[in-house]
Write a protein that holds these residues in place. Sequence first.
Motif, PDB file in Angstrom:
ATOM      1  N   MET A 118       0.852  -1.189   0.000  1.00 28.25           N
ATOM      2  CA  MET A 118       0.000   0.000   0.000  1.00 28.25           C
ATOM      3  C   MET A 118       0.883   1.232   0.000  1.00 28.25           C
ATOM      4  O   MET A 118       2.013   1.197   0.491  1.00 28.25           O
ATOM      5  N   THR A 119       0.386   2.298  -0.592  1.00 29.75           N
ATOM      6  CA  THR A 119       1.136   3.547  -0.673  1.00 29.75           C
ATOM      7  C   THR A 119       0.212   4.713  -0.356  1.00 29.75           C
ATOM      8  O   THR A 119      -1.000   4.632  -0.560  1.00 29.75           O
ATOM      9  N   LEU A 120       0.802   5.777   0.138  1.00 20.86           N
ATOM     10  CA  LEU A 120       0.083   7.028   0.367  1.00 20.86           C
ATOM     11  C   LEU A 120       0.612   8.017  -0.665  1.00 20.86           C
ATOM     12  O   LEU A 120       1.824   8.169  -0.820  1.00 20.86           O
ATOM     13  N   GLN A 121      -0.320   8.673  -1.376  1.00 20.18           N
ATOM     14  CA  GLN A 121       0.076   9.588  -2.448  1.00 20.18           C
ATOM     15  C   GLN A 121      -0.656  10.908  -2.302  1.00 20.18           C
ATOM     16  O   GLN A 121      -1.784  10.951  -1.800  1.00 20.18           O
ATOM     17  N   ASN A 122      -0.015  11.963  -2.777  1.00 17.99           N
ATOM     18  CA  ASN A 122      -0.696  13.253  -2.804  1.00 17.99           C
ATOM     19  C   ASN A 122      -1.562  13.332  -4.058  1.00 17.99           C
ATOM     20  O   ASN A 122      -1.624  12.377  -4.842  1.00 17.99           O
ATOM     21  N   ILE A 128       4.083   9.934  -0.616  1.00 18.92           N
ATOM     22  CA  ILE A 128       4.360  10.793   0.540  1.00 18.92           C
ATOM     23  C   ILE A 128       4.267   9.957   1.809  1.00 18.92           C
ATOM     24  O   ILE A 128       3.711   8.860   1.805  1.00 18.92           O
ATOM     25  N   SER A 129       4.824  10.480   2.904  1.00 21.27           N
ATOM     26  CA  SER A 129       4.740   9.771   4.180  1.00 21.27           C
ATOM     27  C   SER A 129       3.767  10.442   5.138  1.00 21.27           C
ATOM     28  O   SER A 129       3.273   9.813   6.067  1.00 21.27           O
ATOM     29  N   THR A 130       3.468  11.709   4.917  1.00 18.79           N
ATOM     30  CA  THR A 130       2.530  12.430   5.778  1.00 18.79           C
ATOM     31  C   THR A 130       1.618  13.288   4.915  1.00 18.79           C
ATOM     32  O   THR A 130       2.089  13.997   4.028  1.00 18.79           O
ATOM     33  N   LEU A 131       0.349  13.201   5.203  1.00 17.75           N
ATOM     34  CA  LEU A 131      -0.617  14.076   4.536  1.00 17.75           C
ATOM     35  C   LEU A 131      -0.967  15.160   5.545  1.00 17.75           C
ATOM     36  O   LEU A 131      -1.618  14.904   6.550  1.00 17.75           O
ATOM     37  N   SER A 132      -0.454  16.366   5.315  1.00 13.65           N
ATOM     38  CA  SER A 132      -0.627  17.433   6.294  1.00 13.65           C
ATOM     39  C   SER A 132      -1.769  18.382   5.946  1.00 13.65           C
ATOM     40  O   SER A 132      -2.296  19.056   6.811  1.00 13.65           O
ATOM     41  N   GLU A 133      -2.127  18.438   4.688  1.00 11.70           N
ATOM     42  CA  GLU A 133      -3.244  19.291   4.292  1.00 11.70           C
ATOM     43  C   GLU A 133      -3.794  18.828   2.953  1.00 11.70           C
ATOM     44  O   GLU A 133      -3.137  18.120   2.198  1.00 11.70           O
ATOM     45  N   GLY A 134      -5.023  19.213   2.694  1.00 10.97           N
ATOM     46  CA  GLY A 134      -5.625  18.928   1.408  1.00 10.97           C
ATOM     47  C   GLY A 134      -6.063  17.494   1.235  1.00 10.97           C
ATOM     48  O   GLY A 134      -6.543  16.858   2.152  1.00 10.97           O
ATOM     49  N   MET A 135      -5.818  17.000   0.032  1.00 12.68           N
ATOM     50  CA  MET A 135      -6.323  15.694  -0.348  1.00 12.68           C
ATOM     51  C   MET A 135      -5.200  14.780  -0.802  1.00 12.68           C
ATOM     52  O   MET A 135      -4.221  15.223  -1.369  1.00 12.68           O
ATOM     53  N   GLY A 136      -5.367  13.488  -0.533  1.00 14.02           N
ATOM     54  CA  GLY A 136      -4.413  12.486  -0.971  1.00 14.02           C
ATOM     55  C   GLY A 136      -5.136  11.182  -1.249  1.00 14.02           C
ATOM     56  O   GLY A 136      -6.374  11.119  -1.205  1.00 14.02           O
ATOM     57  N   TYR A 137      -4.365  10.150  -1.529  1.00  9.48           N
ATOM     58  CA  TYR A 137      -4.941   8.849  -1.859  1.00  9.48           C
ATOM     59  C   TYR A 137      -4.170   7.743  -1.149  1.00  9.48           C
ATOM     60  O   TYR A 137      -2.949   7.772  -1.091  1.00  9.48           O
ATOM     61  N   LEU A 138      -4.901   6.786  -0.641  1.00  9.85           N
ATOM     62  CA  LEU A 138      -4.316   5.549  -0.157  1.00  9.85           C
ATOM     63  C   LEU A 138      -4.553   4.530  -1.262  1.00  9.85           C
ATOM     64  O   LEU A 138      -5.693   4.260  -1.623  1.00  9.85           O
ATOM     65  N   THR A 139      -3.476   3.993  -1.828  1.00  6.49           N
ATOM     66  CA  THR A 139      -3.592   2.998  -2.886  1.00  6.49           C
ATOM     67  C   THR A 139      -3.196   1.641  -2.320  1.00  6.49           C
ATOM     68  O   THR A 139      -2.125   1.504  -1.736  1.00  6.49           O
ATOM     69  N   ILE A 140      -4.077   0.668  -2.476  1.00  8.57           N
ATOM     70  CA  ILE A 140      -3.822  -0.692  -1.996  1.00  8.57           C
ATOM     71  C   ILE A 140      -3.732  -1.600  -3.210  1.00  8.57           C
ATOM     72  O   ILE A 140      -4.644  -1.649  -4.041  1.00  8.57           O
ATOM     73  N   TYR A 141      -2.608  -2.294  -3.325  1.00  9.87           N
ATOM     74  CA  TYR A 141      -2.367  -3.212  -4.433  1.00  9.87           C
ATOM     75  C   TYR A 141      -2.656  -4.626  -3.945  1.00  9.87           C
ATOM     76  O   TYR A 141      -2.124  -5.054  -2.927  1.00  9.87           O
ATOM     77  N   TYR A 142      -3.488  -5.347  -4.677  1.00 10.28           N
ATOM     78  CA  TYR A 142      -3.901  -6.683  -4.255  1.00 10.28           C
ATOM     79  C   TYR A 142      -3.967  -7.627  -5.447  1.00 10.28           C
ATOM     80  O   TYR A 142      -3.917  -7.201  -6.598  1.00 10.28           O
ATOM     81  N   ASN A 143      -4.093  -8.912  -5.153  1.00  5.93           N
ATOM     82  CA  ASN A 143      -4.237  -9.936  -6.189  1.00  5.93           C
ATOM     83  C   ASN A 143      -5.687 -10.389  -6.255  1.00  5.93           C
ATOM     84  O   ASN A 143      -6.272 -10.730  -5.230  1.00  5.93           O
ATOM     85  N   ARG A 144      -6.237 -10.395  -7.456  1.00  9.83           N
ATOM     86  CA  ARG A 144      -7.569 -10.956  -7.660  1.00  9.83           C
ATOM     87  C   ARG A 144      -7.387 -12.402  -8.080  1.00  9.83           C
ATOM     88  O   ARG A 144      -6.705 -12.702  -9.051  1.00  9.83           O
ATOM     89  N   GLU A 145      -7.986 -13.290  -7.324  1.00  6.38           N
ATOM     90  CA  GLU A 145      -7.829 -14.718  -7.574  1.00  6.38           C
ATOM     91  C   GLU A 145      -8.798 -15.183  -8.660  1.00  6.38           C
ATOM     92  O   GLU A 145      -9.778 -14.545  -8.953  1.00  6.38           O
ATOM     93  N   GLY A 146      -8.538 -16.330  -9.219  1.00  7.88           N
ATOM     94  CA  GLY A 146      -9.353 -16.952 -10.245  1.00  7.88           C
ATOM     95  C   GLY A 146      -8.497 -17.980 -10.959  1.00  7.88           C
ATOM     96  O   GLY A 146      -7.588 -18.553 -10.371  1.00  7.88           O
ATOM     97  N   LEU A 147      -8.772 -18.232 -12.233  1.00  6.59           N
ATOM     98  CA  LEU A 147      -7.919 -19.135 -12.997  1.00  6.59           C
ATOM     99  C   LEU A 147      -6.508 -18.576 -13.083  1.00  6.59           C
ATOM    100  O   LEU A 147      -5.525 -19.286 -12.970  1.00  6.59           O
ATOM    101  N   LYS A 148      -6.429 -17.281 -13.285  1.00  7.00           N
ATOM    102  CA  LYS A 148      -5.141 -16.586 -13.301  1.00  7.00           C
ATOM    103  C   LYS A 148      -5.202 -15.504 -12.226  1.00  7.00           C
ATOM    104  O   LYS A 148      -6.210 -14.849 -12.047  1.00  7.00           O
ATOM    105  N   THR A 149      -4.102 -15.333 -11.521  1.00  7.06           N
ATOM    106  CA  THR A 149      -4.029 -14.267 -10.537  1.00  7.06           C
ATOM    107  C   THR A 149      -3.745 -12.961 -11.266  1.00  7.06           C
ATOM    108  O   THR A 149      -2.820 -12.870 -12.049  1.00  7.06           O
TER     109      THR A 149
END
Length: 164
Positions: A118-122, A128-149
């Motif tokens: 996971m990452t925090l982005q402006n 970024i490591s700290t969101l001090s003002e305004g808006m940012g995004y938390l991005t979570i990277y994951y695997n979707r399971e199925g026949l192919k990951t």
Amino acid sequence: MNNERGITLVELLATLTIFSLIIGVVYSLFSFSQANWTHTKGVTQSESSVQELQIVLTRELASPVSLTFQGNELRFEGQNGSFYILSLNGQQLSLSKGEDDFSNTSLLHTFSLPVQRMTLQNKNDSAISTLSEGMGYLTIYYNREGLKTVNNQIKFPISLYQPD
């Protein structure tokens, strides 16, 4: 008069050939159905886990007062004065809550989604490591399971609470 009993070799071979073709078609249908079921089950479980993650994090990340990202932990303080830690251990994502500070927390929720990182982005998509003002995004990277990951990501918009 010709007295015939039993079947000839040609009839036996023709019967075996037809029976083998029927068995092959049935096996192919069964194999395809099983693969389709496995794929559908994996996708359904992944999508259910993503939906669960979205519901919980959208509720808990609604206008935090402060937010810090370090290593595999996202620490944030809610408007109600509660302290939260979203941590990634291996591929296990968990959310803990503390009443007084970040040191004394109890497990609030464990997510079943296999998370890679996971990452925090402006708002400019810079890490970024700290969101001090305004808006940012938390991005979570994951695997979707199925026949192919399949590698996927989900972005949570975060807007810090700004008192008037």
